[in-house]
Design a protein around this motif. Sequence first.
Motif, short mmCIF file in Angstrom:
data_model
loop_
_atom_site.label_atom_id
_atom_site.label_comp_id
_atom_site.label_asym_id
_atom_site.label_seq_id
_atom_site.Cartn_x
_atom_site.Cartn_y
_atom_site.Cartn_z
N ILE A 22 0.55 -1.06 0.38
CA ILE A 22 0.03 0.35 0.14
C ILE A 22 0.61 1.32 -0.41
O ILE A 22 1.91 1.52 0.81
N GLY A 23 0.70 2.34 -0.94
CA GLY A 23 1.38 2.96 -0.33
C GLY A 23 0.26 4.45 -0.63
O GLY A 23 -0.85 4.96 -0.88
N TYR A 24 1.21 5.89 -0.45
CA TYR A 24 -0.16 6.51 -0.70
C TYR A 24 0.43 8.03 -1.00
O TYR A 24 1.77 7.59 -0.70
N ALA A 25 0.24 8.74 -1.28
CA ALA A 25 0.79 10.51 -1.35
C ALA A 25 -0.44 11.63 -1.00
O ALA A 25 -1.73 11.63 -1.73
N LEU A 26 0.18 12.63 -0.81
CA LEU A 26 -1.27 13.33 -0.20
C LEU A 26 -1.30 15.00 -0.57
O LEU A 26 0.26 15.35 0.17
N ASP A 59 6.56 0.85 2.34
CA ASP A 59 8.13 1.12 3.17
C ASP A 59 7.81 2.56 2.67
O ASP A 59 7.17 3.25 1.67
N ILE A 60 8.93 3.23 3.58
CA ILE A 60 8.49 4.24 3.90
C ILE A 60 10.08 5.03 3.97
O ILE A 60 11.30 4.64 4.41
N ASN A 61 10.83 6.61 3.17
CA ASN A 61 11.27 7.09 3.66
C ASN A 61 11.90 6.87 4.97
O ASN A 61 10.67 7.72 5.75
N PRO A 62 12.79 7.00 5.36
CA PRO A 62 12.84 6.81 7.28
C PRO A 62 12.67 8.30 7.72
O PRO A 62 12.70 8.36 8.51
N ASP A 63 12.95 9.61 7.39
CA ASP A 63 12.97 10.68 7.55
C ASP A 63 11.78 10.98 7.21
O ASP A 63 11.58 12.03 7.96
N ALA A 68 5.23 7.71 8.93
CA ALA A 68 5.30 6.34 10.12
C ALA A 68 4.40 6.44 11.07
O ALA A 68 4.08 5.69 11.46
N ARG A 69 4.09 8.09 11.43
CA ARG A 69 2.78 8.20 12.51
C ARG A 69 1.72 7.49 12.17
O ARG A 69 1.14 6.78 12.95
N VAL A 70 1.01 8.12 10.85
CA VAL A 70 0.11 7.37 10.03
C VAL A 70 0.01 5.59 10.15
O VAL A 70 -1.25 5.94 10.42
N LEU A 71 1.07 5.04 9.63
CA LEU A 71 1.09 3.77 9.80
C LEU A 71 1.33 3.18 10.71
O LEU A 71 -0.43 2.23 11.35
N THR A 72 1.67 3.75 11.73
CA THR A 72 1.24 3.44 13.12
C THR A 72 0.63 3.58 13.95
O THR A 72 -0.06 2.31 14.65
N LYS A 73 -0.61 4.84 13.81
CA LYS A 73 -1.91 4.92 14.63
C LYS A 73 -2.47 3.81 13.27
O LYS A 73 -3.79 3.39 13.85
N ILE A 97 10.88 -0.80 6.56
CA ILE A 97 9.07 -1.26 5.92
C ILE A 97 8.17 -1.49 7.08
O ILE A 97 8.68 -1.58 8.28
N TYR A 98 7.03 -1.33 6.81
CA TYR A 98 5.77 -1.76 7.68
C TYR A 98 5.10 -2.43 7.88
O TYR A 98 4.18 -3.16 6.57
N GLY A 99 4.70 -3.34 8.31
CA GLY A 99 4.13 -4.42 8.15
C GLY A 99 2.19 -4.83 9.01
O GLY A 99 1.92 -4.31 10.27
N LEU A 100 0.94 -4.93 8.53
CA LEU A 100 -0.31 -5.27 8.81
C LEU A 100 -0.85 -6.34 8.95
O LEU A 100 -1.23 -6.84 7.78
N LEU A 101 -0.74 -7.66 9.41
CA LEU A 101 -1.76 -8.49 9.23
C LEU A 101 -2.92 -8.39 10.02
O LEU A 101 -3.31 -7.52 10.54
N LYS A 102 -4.05 -9.17 8.97
CA LYS A 102 -5.61 -9.09 9.04
C LYS A 102 -5.59 -9.50 10.78
O LYS A 102 -6.56 -8.85 11.80
N SER A 103 -4.74 -10.65 11.37
CA SER A 103 -4.39 -10.85 12.85
C SER A 103 -4.80 -10.37 13.83
O SER A 103 -5.22 -10.09 14.64
N ASP A 104 -3.31 -8.78 13.37
CA ASP A 104 -3.07 -7.93 14.12
C ASP A 104 -4.41 -7.21 14.62
O ASP A 104 -4.42 -6.51 15.45
N LEU A 105 -4.93 -6.98 13.21
CA LEU A 105 -6.24 -6.19 13.13
C LEU A 105 -7.26 -6.07 14.11
O LEU A 105 -8.21 -5.81 14.53
N ASP A 106 -7.86 -7.59 13.87
CA ASP A 106 -8.77 -8.41 14.24
C ASP A 106 -8.81 -8.36 16.03
O ASP A 106 -9.73 -8.29 16.27
#
Length: 110
Positions: A22-26, A59-63, A68-73, A97-106
């Motif tokens: 998943i990727g996004y730009a705003l 995947d995001i630029n570490p800077d 990173a905050r959006v993904l973590t939230k 690299i960030y990951g989200l499993l369906k089981s995490d969300l559940d």
Amino acid sequence: MLPNSSETIRTSDSGHKKRSEIGYALNRHYWGQGYMQEALTFFTHYLFDELGLRRLEADINPDNVASARVLTKAGFIKEGLLRHRWEFDGAVNDSEIYGLLKSDLDKTRD
């Protein structure tokens, strides 16, 4: 899609593997207003619940602390760092690299 904007969230489906990147730009005009957080949360639920995915990756630029905050939230977990992954305008950059499993969300729904 944001009102009066062509900005969207995109995925790259891996078909039978039940995972997607998943990727996004705003547009800067909309930064800090919660739009991306709301869209990402809605979209992750849709991808897991309606399309049956089991894993999402970003995947995001570490800077990019805001991303990173959006993904973590949204429940994503930082899984690692890929060193010197991208070259853009002559600069070599790492990628987190960030990951989200369906089981995490559940677990957060219970």
